[in-house]
Design an enzyme around this catalytic site. Structure first.
Site, mmCIF file in Angstrom:
data_model
loop_
_atom_site.group_PDB
_atom_site.id
_atom_site.type_symbol
_atom_site.label_atom_id
_atom_site.label_comp_id
_atom_site.label_asym_id
_atom_site.label_seq_id
_atom_site.Cartn_x
_atom_site.Cartn_y
_atom_site.Cartn_z
ATOM 1 N N GLN A 103 0.854 -1.205 0.000
ATOM 2 C CA GLN A 103 0.000 0.000 0.000
ATOM 3 C C GLN A 103 0.883 1.247 0.000
ATOM 4 O OE1 GLN A 103 -3.541 -0.617 2.926
ATOM 5 N NE2 GLN A 103 -1.906 -1.989 3.645
ATOM 6 N N ASP A 106 6.464 4.487 -1.429
ATOM 7 C CA ASP A 106 7.828 4.981 -1.194
ATOM 8 C C ASP A 106 8.919 4.291 -2.012
ATOM 9 O OD1 ASP A 106 7.628 3.327 2.051
ATOM 10 O OD2 ASP A 106 8.193 2.480 0.105
ATOM 11 N N HIS A 121 -1.480 1.487 -4.234
ATOM 12 C CA HIS A 121 -1.794 2.910 -4.096
ATOM 13 C C HIS A 121 -0.836 3.792 -4.872
ATOM 14 C CE1 HIS A 121 -3.943 1.802 -0.071
ATOM 15 N NE2 HIS A 121 -4.581 1.368 -1.132
ATOM 16 N N CYS A 157 1.016 22.180 -21.702
ATOM 17 C CA CYS A 157 -0.350 22.703 -21.952
ATOM 18 C C CYS A 157 -0.888 23.544 -20.812
ATOM 19 C CB CYS A 157 -1.308 21.514 -22.210
ATOM 20 S SG CYS A 157 -1.776 20.656 -20.684
ATOM 21 N N GLY A 194 2.949 -4.316 9.025
ATOM 22 C CA GLY A 194 2.904 -2.861 9.203
ATOM 23 C C GLY A 194 1.713 -2.182 8.581
ATOM 24 N N THR A 195 0.522 -2.801 8.719
ATOM 25 C CA THR A 195 -0.670 -2.144 8.205
ATOM 26 C C THR A 195 -1.804 -2.276 9.210
ATOM 27 O OG1 THR A 195 -2.353 -2.105 6.457
ATOM 28 C CG2 THR A 195 -1.241 -4.223 6.826
ATOM 29 N N ALA A 238 8.723 -4.329 12.765
ATOM 30 C CA ALA A 238 8.887 -5.225 11.608
ATOM 31 C C ALA A 238 10.364 -5.492 11.324
ATOM 32 C CB ALA A 238 8.218 -4.599 10.386
HETATM 33 N N1 APR Z 1 6.834 -2.132 12.742
HETATM 34 C C1 APR Z 1 5.642 -2.762 12.544
HETATM 35 N N2 APR Z 1 4.452 -2.110 12.519
HETATM 36 C C2 APR Z 1 4.481 -0.777 12.700
HETATM 37 C C3 APR Z 1 5.680 -0.047 12.921
HETATM 38 C C4 APR Z 1 6.892 -0.789 12.934
HETATM 39 N N3 APR Z 1 8.071 -0.184 13.122
HETATM 40 N N4 APR Z 1 5.367 1.276 13.083
HETATM 41 C C5 APR Z 1 4.014 1.361 12.968
HETATM 42 N N5 APR Z 1 3.482 0.140 12.744
HETATM 43 C C6 APR Z 1 2.073 -0.235 12.534
HETATM 44 C C7 APR Z 1 1.083 0.613 13.302
HETATM 45 O O1 APR Z 1 0.805 -0.006 14.558
HETATM 46 C C8 APR Z 1 -0.145 0.588 12.387
HETATM 47 O O2 APR Z 1 -1.072 -0.427 12.758
HETATM 48 O O3 APR Z 1 1.811 -0.006 11.171
HETATM 49 C C9 APR Z 1 0.423 0.284 10.997
HETATM 50 C C10 APR Z 1 0.306 1.448 10.043
HETATM 51 O O4 APR Z 1 -1.058 1.677 9.836
HETATM 52 P P1 APR Z 1 -1.505 2.960 8.997
HETATM 53 O O5 APR Z 1 -0.798 4.163 9.525
HETATM 54 O O6 APR Z 1 -3.014 2.945 8.965
HETATM 55 O O7 APR Z 1 -0.922 2.714 7.525
HETATM 56 P P2 APR Z 1 -1.512 1.742 6.422
HETATM 57 O O8 APR Z 1 -2.197 0.565 7.033
HETATM 58 O O9 APR Z 1 -0.433 1.478 5.453
HETATM 59 O O10 APR Z 1 -2.618 2.688 5.705
HETATM 60 C C11 APR Z 1 -3.253 2.146 4.553
HETATM 61 O O11 APR Z 1 -4.327 4.289 4.200
HETATM 62 O O12 APR Z 1 -4.021 6.518 4.351
HETATM 63 C C12 APR Z 1 -4.145 5.487 3.456
HETATM 64 O O13 APR Z 1 -3.272 5.271 1.292
HETATM 65 C C13 APR Z 1 -2.889 5.336 2.640
HETATM 66 O O14 APR Z 1 -1.729 3.324 1.999
HETATM 67 C C14 APR Z 1 -2.318 4.010 3.085
HETATM 68 C C15 APR Z 1 -3.542 3.277 3.594
#
Ligand code: APR
Length: 246
Positions: A103, A106, A121, A157, A194-195, A238
């Site tokens: 997602q 970068d 994304h 343009c 990490g999501t 992670a």
């Molecule tokens: N190691 C593991 N997990 C981590 C770390 C780390 N060092 N740091 C943060 N996290 C976890 C957090 O606990 C959180 O649950 O990563 C997760 C990040 O969640 P979000 O900030 O919601 O990011 P993401 O899930 O990628 O968001 C999805 O939402 O805003 C839109 O398009 C954007 O792609 C993004 C999508």
């Protein structure tokens, strides 16, 4: 921090799997210095996504997105892959990983060496003119934005230039989603890293992999509302956990 037993179980799953996939989110890049979105101090704490990151808000006022983009680009342009990214590249080198579905925008999975990266994304390194569709490269656009050209304007343009990152309310790249679904159908182990699993359709993918018979390992700093889908939940950074696993 993830306990040793769970790490051993997860490591055993990795050894036994030959068609591993990864679904990654912003958390995998936090250890590369890129803030995530929803944790303490995350991007959406500083920029309201409804105002800065929806397709409609961009059409209404593209300078909002590019003001946020200017700050993000400073961090993105100097970010380097961290051990978590390299661990996934190692799994691919060993012929055990069939693809990374990310997602993130970068580009760090590609820099770390992964060849099959599906970007749900988009990617911050590409942009296009909304009027004549002329393609632009991120470095040029980010330089112009950093110098104050907000929003960047097409030199052919005069149209407004939009990043190829997908905004809320914008359809995902067709090919990316169908390729991600194909991976979910053939993987035997999905590493979800990490999501927060709060944004769809990406958040469906672990359940889809599970329904297709795959095991699921969730690696995250905090709990998510999808922990129940996982066979193993490893709480922590992670970069540390994946280094121990791989
Ligand atoms: N190691 C593991 N997990 C981590 C770390 C780390 N060092 N740091 C943060 N996290 C976890 C957090 O606990 C959180 O649950 O990563 C997760 C990040 O969640 P979000 O900030 O919601 O990011 P993401 O899930 O990628 O968001 C999805 O939402 O805003 C839109 O398009 C954007 O792609 C993004 C999508």
């Amino acid at each position: 921090m993830a306990d040793d037993d769970s790490i051993d179980i997860a490591r055993d799953m990795i050894v036994r799997s030959s068609k591993i996939s990864a679904l990654t989110g912003a958390g995998i890049s936090v250890d590369s210095g890129i803030p995530d979105f929803r944790s303490e101090g995350g991007l959406w704490e500083r920029y309201d996504p409804h105002e800065y990151a929806t397709y409609d808000s961009f059409i209404r006022d593209p300078s909002k997105f590019w003001t946020m983009g200017r700050e993000l680009a400073k961090v993105l342009l100097k970010a380097k892959p961290n051990p978590a990214h390299f661990a996934l590249a190692t799994l691919e080198e060993r012929g055990k990983l069939i693809g990374v579905i990310t997602q993130n925008i970068d580009n760090l999975h590609q820099v770390a060496g992964n060849k099959r990266v599906i970007e749900l994304h988009g990617n911050y390194q590409r942009a296009f003119c909304m009027s004549c569709n002329k393609e632009f490269y991120g470095d040029e656009i980010h330089r112009r934005v950093a110098e104050g050209e907000i929003p960047p304007i097409c030199d052919s343009c005069g149209g407004v230039i939009k990043s190829r990152t997908i905004l809320f309310g914008e359809p995902l790249p067709e090919s990316a989603m169908s390729e991600a679904i194909e991976i979910c159908r053939s993987t035997d182990l999905m590493l979800v890293i990490g999501t927060s699993l709060t944004v769809y359709p990406a958040a469906y993918l672990p359940q889809l992999a599970k329904n297709s018979g795959a095991k699921v390992i969730l690696i995250n700093l905090d709990g998510t509302n999808k922990d129940g889908v996982a066979d193993v939940v490893l709480k922590g950074h992670a970069s540390k956990i994946l280094t121990r696993l791989v």
